[in-house]
Design a protein around this motif. Structure first.
Motif, PDB file in Angstrom:
ATOM      1  N   LEU A   1      28.150  46.368  36.581  1.00  0.00           N
ATOM      2  CA  LEU A   1      28.574  45.028  36.992  1.00  0.00           C
ATOM      3  C   LEU A   1      29.614  45.213  38.098  1.00  0.00           C
ATOM      4  O   LEU A   1      30.621  45.886  37.891  1.00  0.00           O
ATOM      5  CB  LEU A   1      29.189  44.291  35.800  1.00  0.00           C
TER       6      LEU A   1
ATOM      7  N   VAL B   1      32.191  43.355  40.699  1.00  0.00           N
ATOM      8  CA  VAL B   1      32.891  42.125  41.080  1.00  0.00           C
ATOM      9  C   VAL B   1      33.509  42.381  42.450  1.00  0.00           C
ATOM     10  O   VAL B   1      34.347  43.269  42.607  1.00  0.00           O
ATOM     11  CB  VAL B   1      33.977  41.755  40.050  1.00  0.00           C
TER      12      VAL B   1
ATOM     13  N   TYR C   1      32.478  47.724  36.997  1.00  0.00           N
ATOM     14  CA  TYR C   1      32.513  47.710  35.537  1.00  0.00           C
ATOM     15  C   TYR C   1      31.177  48.204  34.989  1.00  0.00           C
ATOM     16  O   TYR C   1      30.164  48.209  35.686  1.00  0.00           O
ATOM     17  CB  TYR C   1      32.712  46.279  35.014  1.00  0.00           C
TER      18      TYR C   1
ATOM     19  N   ASP D   1      40.793  38.146  32.415  1.00  0.00           N
ATOM     20  CA  ASP D   1      39.378  38.334  32.745  1.00  0.00           C
ATOM     21  C   ASP D   1      39.133  39.593  33.568  1.00  0.00           C
ATOM     22  O   ASP D   1      38.033  40.120  33.574  1.00  0.00           O
ATOM     23  CB  ASP D   1      38.871  37.135  33.549  1.00  0.00           C
TER      24      ASP D   1
ATOM     25  N   ALA E   1      37.765  43.209  31.644  1.00  0.00           N
ATOM     26  CA  ALA E   1      36.361  43.459  31.321  1.00  0.00           C
ATOM     27  C   ALA E   1      35.426  42.917  32.393  1.00  0.00           C
ATOM     28  O   ALA E   1      34.225  43.120  32.324  1.00  0.00           O
ATOM     29  CB  ALA E   1      36.027  42.851  29.964  1.00  0.00           C
ATOM     30  N   GLY E   2      35.984  42.192  33.386  1.00  0.00           N
ATOM     31  CA  GLY E   2      35.141  41.618  34.422  1.00  0.00           C
ATOM     32  C   GLY E   2      34.330  40.431  33.928  1.00  0.00           C
ATOM     33  O   GLY E   2      33.245  40.164  34.424  1.00  0.00           O
ATOM     34  N   ARG E   3      34.863  39.718  32.931  1.00  0.00           N
ATOM     35  CA  ARG E   3      34.151  38.566  32.372  1.00  0.00           C
ATOM     36  C   ARG E   3      34.900  37.290  32.702  1.00  0.00           C
ATOM     37  O   ARG E   3      36.049  37.131  32.307  1.00  0.00           O
ATOM     38  CB  ARG E   3      34.080  38.656  30.847  1.00  0.00           C
TER      39      ARG E   3
END
Lengths: 314, 362
Positions: free
Chosen positions: A9, A11, A174, B57, B60-62
């Motif tokens: 993931l 970002v 991630y 956030d 965890a990158g959520r």
């Protein structure tokens, strides 16, 4: 326990930031190989400069030019540089008080090893060959024996073509793992099945399961297969085409209560003109080749569901 | 002026802190801790007057992960809830104020952090000033190492003394079943010199929860409540080069405002009793304990981090709340009469929170 699912993931975001008058002058100055500080009311010179006094919050606009030479006030040897840091080979992080300044600037020092670095050592700025008006216009510091330069000189802070903003790109990597409940949901989808989880207390079936019942605050651990067919509980007609979305507008986006579920999930309705979609319409999933989830839902041809059978799920 | 109402920590629970929890989502990691802390008091979610959480956030990158975590609380029917994008110690501060003002009589405070999905050293660079610092990606260990070198240059510590702090912390953690790193271990190589692996906190996942209650409600929920006698938090300039990294005026001021330097409250306030007998310090790096001991005037008579502290388990966003929880739990067990709890956030102890907790004479 099934194998833990995981996926990369990334970002990534390029923040575009405005500069106030002081930061604009400082970063434009770096582009022109000029280091500016700002004078506080009590006569201290802050480098890097800020717009408000960190002690009194008074507005600061009195710019001065300081030297490109300075003294290390503290340091730390970095044997394994990380992505994005100023140098790719081992270097020292340093706080440098430039000659004429009363505060220190954080940057990297290019030195052959930790034995070549000490607090109090003299250094100078090594300019980046191409400068754009950013803190990275200082490529790093390098050791440089010299006498301490004199007092800072007044500076207007005015340059031609001043830098008024920066783009601050950031990227974080991630490895995403969805956890027990969502992993079960994703694994079932691989077999074109939809599963939910039942709350042990209130007996409601949540789809997709997130591992907890938001009413009871307990784990939902009994897996239940739901659907495949369901009922449209409510819907909207989308008239604006989203970027990178290969679906013709208008189309219908609906809440669908799959048979056996106590919570509606959402999906697109196809196979029927958009203006004929209605609450109570019975639908079933349509999978595309290689799809990881239903592409859309289409009418089953059954009679509409009675309002009383789904009114609690709207 | 003292607090308008007596407020106490009446229960504390925490997860076992682990390097990875890939098999659990955040709410799945958090939920057992929430159940445990409620069970300790016999309270149900519907009995709680105010709920406040802390998390980030970025770990965890959520996106909006705290809203998912709310499922574990049971947020239907509607509850009074708030969230801080900070360590849970600051959520506890908000809950304390809520009770002091009479808006609630009980509060559930929780926080959690999953650092394992990302690289926490890189993630924490995103909290730095975006103009002058963040573009250089100075990681959390590097910034702590600058502070450590400043302390060494000032003669406040040296590498053997730092190693002794690390060893003492992990020896203490041997008795803490929740800690991630327990018992003696080698100091290891330099991560960023002068800090070695042993001087730095473990990276891991974990959660914690605390219940606060006012007055007689607290007495009914806990045999020996840990009364919050004062709490304060302070921040310093964000420019690292503006600060004296060998000192922590913000921690000192917070402690002063929290009453940490005053004599115990109706306990043994005469005869030179120590102002506190126990201190739970949130010092993720061994060098930061040196700064905090000086700022908080802790001498050899005070037990520092009997839990092992953040050097033994540092779930980011929960480690500060755990300090308050551990200090309170020591009072609940009768092992402490007056304890200081400290939480920090930001690079090089930029923000500091201090709470003073007391037990009534038994």
């Amino acid at each position: 326990m099934p194998e833990v699912l995981s996926a990369p993931l990334v970002v990534e975001f390029p923040f575009t930031r405005s500069l106030g008058p002081v930061q604009s002058a400082f970063l434009t100055g770096l582009r022109e190989r000029t280091v500016l500080g700002v004078r506080t009311v009590d006569g201290r010179t802050l480098v890097p400069p800020v717009e408000y006094d960190p002690a009194t919050a008074e507005e600061l606009r009195d710019l001065v030019e300081v030297a490109a030479t300075g003294t290390v006030t503290t340091w730390a040897w970095n044997p394994s540089p990380r992505r994005g840091q100023p140098l790719e080979r081992p270097f020292a992080w340093v706080l440098v008080r430039l000659d004429g300044a009363d505060t220190a600037l954080l940057h990297a020092l290019d030195a052959p090893g930790p034995d070549a670095v000490r607090t109090g050592m003299r250094v100078r700025v090594r300019w980046a060959p191409e400068r754009v008006g950013a803190i990275t216009d200082i490529a790093c510091f390098e050791p440089y024996e010299s006498e301490e330069a004199g007092q800072p000189a007044p500076h207007t802070g005015e340059f031609t073509d001043p830098v008024t903003g920066i783009v601050a790109p950031a990227r974080l990597d991630y490895t995403y793992s969805p956890g027990r409940a969502q992993a079960g949901y994703i694994e079932a989808l691989a077999d074109r099945r939809t599963v939910g989880e039942r709350c042990p207390a209130c007996r409601k079936v949540y789809v997709p399961p997130r591992g907890a019942c938001p009413t009871c605050g307990v784990a939902t651990d009994e897996r239940v297969e739901v659907g495949p067919a369901g009922t449209v509980t409510t819907y909207c007609i989308v008239n604006i085409k989203a970027k990178n979305l290969d679906i013709e507008v208008p189309y219908v986006y609906a809440h669908i209560a799959l048979d056996g579920a106590d919570l509606a999930l959402h999906g697109r309705i196809g196979g029927i003109p958009y203006d004929q979609v209605r609450m109570g319409l019975r639908v079933e999933p349509v999978w595309s080749e290689g799809g990881r989830h239903p592409d859309h839902y289409r009418p089953t041809g059954e009679p509409d569901a009675d309002y009383d059978t789904y009114k609690e799920l709207i | 002026m003292g607090p308008a109402r007596d407020v106490a920590v009446v229960a504390f629970a925490q997860s076992d802190h682990r390097r990875r929890t890939d098999e659990l989502s955040e709410v799945e990691m958090l939920m057992p801790v929430l159940h445990e802390v409620l069970d300790r008091t016999g309270l149900k979610t519907s009995d709680i007057g105010f709920t406040c959480s802390g998390s980030s956030d970025y770990l965890a990158g959520r996106a909006f992960s705290f809203t998912m975590a709310l499922d574990g609380v049971g947020a239907w029917p509607p509850i009074a809830e708030s969230h801080v994008e900070m360590d849970g110690a600051w959520a506890l501060y908000e809950a304390w104020v809520k009770i002091l003002t009479g808006e609630a009589d009980t509060a559930l405070v929780y926080s959690y952090g999953k650092s394992s999905p990302g690289e926490v050293r890189d993630v924490l660079t995103r909290q730095l000033d975006p103009y002058y610092l963040a573009p250089l990606w100075p990681d959390s260990v590097a910034l702590a190492a600058l502070q450590a070198q400043a302390l060494i240059d000032a003669g406040d510590t040296d590498e053997p003394a730092l190693a002794a702090i690390a060893a003492r912390s992990r020896d203490s953690a041997a008795a803490n079943p929740h800690a991630q790193v327990r018992g003696s271990r080698p100091q290891g190589d330099y991560l960023v010199r002068p800090l070695r692996t042993g001087d730095c906190p473990p990276v891991g996942d974990g959660a914690a929860a605390v219940i606060l209650a006012a007055g007689d409600a607290a007495r009914g929920l806990c045999e020996r409540p840990a009364w919050i006698r004062g709490m304060d938090h302070r921040i310093e300039a964000h420019g690292l080069g503006v600060r004296d990294l060998t000192d922590s005026p913000s921690a000192r001021l917070a402690a002063e405002r929290a009453g940490a330097f005053e004599l115990p409250h109706g306990l043994k306030g005469t005869g030179g009793a120590p102002t506190v007998d126990t201190a739970e310090l949130h010092a993720p790096f061994s060098s930061q304990e040196v700064v905090l001991r000086k700022a908080l005037r802790l001498d050899g008579t005070v037990r520092v981090n009997p839990s092992g502290g953040a050097l033994a388990a540092n779930p980011v966003m929960a480690a500060g709340l755990i300090r308050i929880g551990e200090a309170a739990a020591a009072i609940h067990r009768g092992e402490s009469d007056r304890a200081l709890a400290h939480a920090t956030s930001g690079p090089c102890l930029q923000q500091n929170l201090v709470a003073v907790l007391e037990g009534e004479p038994s």
